[in-house]
Design an enzyme around this catalytic site. Sequence first.
Site, mmCIF file in Angstrom:
data_model
loop_
_atom_site.group_PDB
_atom_site.id
_atom_site.type_symbol
_atom_site.label_atom_id
_atom_site.label_comp_id
_atom_site.label_asym_id
_atom_site.label_seq_id
_atom_site.Cartn_x
_atom_site.Cartn_y
_atom_site.Cartn_z
ATOM 1 N N CYS A 1 2.427 -1.126 6.679
ATOM 2 C CA CYS A 1 1.622 -1.510 7.846
ATOM 3 C C CYS A 1 0.172 -1.039 7.718
ATOM 4 C CB CYS A 1 2.210 -0.906 9.123
ATOM 5 S SG CYS A 1 3.950 -1.239 9.408
ATOM 6 N N ASP A 2 -0.002 0.205 7.298
ATOM 7 C CA ASP A 2 -1.309 0.850 7.403
ATOM 8 C C ASP A 2 -1.990 1.190 6.079
ATOM 9 O OD1 ASP A 2 -1.003 0.806 10.180
ATOM 10 O OD2 ASP A 2 0.073 2.709 10.179
ATOM 11 N N CYS B 1 4.374 4.160 8.293
ATOM 12 C CA CYS B 1 4.583 2.860 7.657
ATOM 13 C C CYS B 1 3.444 2.543 6.702
ATOM 14 C CB CYS B 1 4.704 1.759 8.712
ATOM 15 S SG CYS B 1 4.990 0.116 8.014
#
Length: 305
Positions: A137-138, A134
């Site tokens: 997300c990261d 992701c």
Amino acid sequence: MEKVRCLIVGSGPAGYTAAIYASRAGIQPVLYEGLVPGGQLTSTTIIENYPGFESGIDANELMQRMRAQAENLGTDIRSGIISSIDLSSRPFKAIDDRGNELEVEAVIIATGATAKYLGMESENKFKGMGVSACATCDGFFYRKKDVAVVGGGDTACEEATYLSTLCNKVYMIVRRDEFRASKAMQEKVMNTENIEILWNCNTKEVLGDATGVTGARIKRNSGEEFEIKIDGFFLAIGHHPNSELVSKWVTTDEHGYIVTEAGSCKTNVEGVFAAGDVKDRHYRQAITAAASGCMAALELERFLN
């Protein structure tokens, strides 16, 4: 046979939020957490894009807080899974992995989706230490660093384009000599200066040390092998929605995602609602999963009343 008004199958932001709302409505939900309590979010580290935490929050801590909140409000949270369920008529019949039978008035399916990985041992070794599925997300953790994205479809192009705004350089590892992505996405990637496309290539191994990912060993289709230095390795080869439990009765799309009414969490089966990534092939964020858990619980409440 145990009688249950509301059964929530799956945890994570969708399941726990649905439980919070259902509990506050006095429905006394029973929630089965599944094989991975807290869902796939627990495979990441710090979350910086969930509202309310100015310095970010550890993903596992966030799930533990949601779980505790649901439990404190009265949710009956159970470890284990629902191994089978019959949605052919109400009340529905479900059996858990201990053989307990439940008679259920309404169901929320929040079983999530599982990111597809390449299956390498090194990939699993560095999961959460540079290996991610992701970018949204990261990606923030790799600002001004070099990363690689595996895949050649729309998702891979979107992830690479997003990362290109944060990272120094983005390699795209594409196993064919062309993209599967839409023409618009292809053009966007091709016109982004800091994206380098490695055509006809496959990842042989993710390289790293105690600090995390340091590179990747790549093999061209011609047989040639070489290494690239990277700090992050992003998988963008798709997700598998965990819808098999109900796919006999509930309509799914060609990829297995549960189909719900527009602007709703209602499925084609009356009394069955879907929330989170098992029905969302576009966003797949903790906040959108939590929002759909809220929607599913509110709709279930109206249905039961």
